[in-house]
Design an enzyme around this catalytic site. Sequence first.
Site, short mmCIF file in Angstrom:
data_model
loop_
_atom_site.label_atom_id
_atom_site.label_comp_id
_atom_site.label_asym_id
_atom_site.label_seq_id
_atom_site.Cartn_x
_atom_site.Cartn_y
_atom_site.Cartn_z
N SER A 42 1.08 20.49 -24.26
CA SER A 42 2.51 19.93 -24.96
C SER A 42 3.53 19.18 -23.37
CB SER A 42 3.88 20.68 -25.25
OG SER A 42 4.09 20.16 -25.50
N ASP A 69 -2.84 17.84 -25.64
CA ASP A 69 -2.60 17.31 -25.94
C ASP A 69 -0.48 17.63 -25.60
OD1 ASP A 69 -2.09 16.06 -28.63
OD2 ASP A 69 -1.32 17.92 -29.44
N HIS A 145 -0.10 20.51 -32.85
CA HIS A 145 -0.15 20.55 -31.45
C HIS A 145 0.59 22.04 -30.81
CE1 HIS A 145 1.87 18.65 -27.85
NE2 HIS A 145 3.10 19.35 -28.33
#
Length: 222
Positions: A42, A69, A145
Amino acid sequence: MLEPSEVKCAGKVADWLAEGLQPLLPEKVEANLEKLAVSGHSKGGKTAFCVALGYSKTKVKFSALVGIDPVAGISKCCETNPHILKGVPGSLNLNMPVAVIGSGLGPKKSNCCTPPCAPDGMNHKEFFKECKPPCANFVVARYGHMDMLDDETAGVIGKLLSKCACKNGSGPRDLMRRTIGGLVVAFLRAQLNDHWKDFDAILGNPNLAPTQLDNMVYIPSS
């Protein structure tokens, strides 16, 4: 511009490895910092890119980068500092192999009140596009996610972030974690140890992964 605190802290952790890691390892286990990878998920994925790009000056050198991600902000006009995405293919000056692993559901909204957790233009696609070879991109198609987190996360905030903020997949999270773990290990073994068997097998047959992989791309160095 001063680097954000998380980038500075990540650099300090990397430098700690040079002296702090070895005393904590079991007897007869020796750390090899000549083959050091940096990774994050992230915003932490973007932080890993920033550290690899030199925004935090470190004594150690990195041999590989893995973004799980990675997210640079909520929209193209709201990228978090430092602004590393330029919208130009191959613009990231990274002198190391890079793997970028994305989630298929990351660009989708969980509900009408919250934005996507990994919006288009700010997610793994853009990071990969701006990498130079050798670089790889994998998309875990049926997961979101936050699906690489533990099945249960502590506290009310942990549960809200894990279960509600992002669009999640319907399958067991264990499959997502095993898929990401396998991709990371196979990529690093190939790039750092020249052991290509597992990585080549995944590229040749994505059905070997515990869950569906889409849009696999590997661009070798010329």
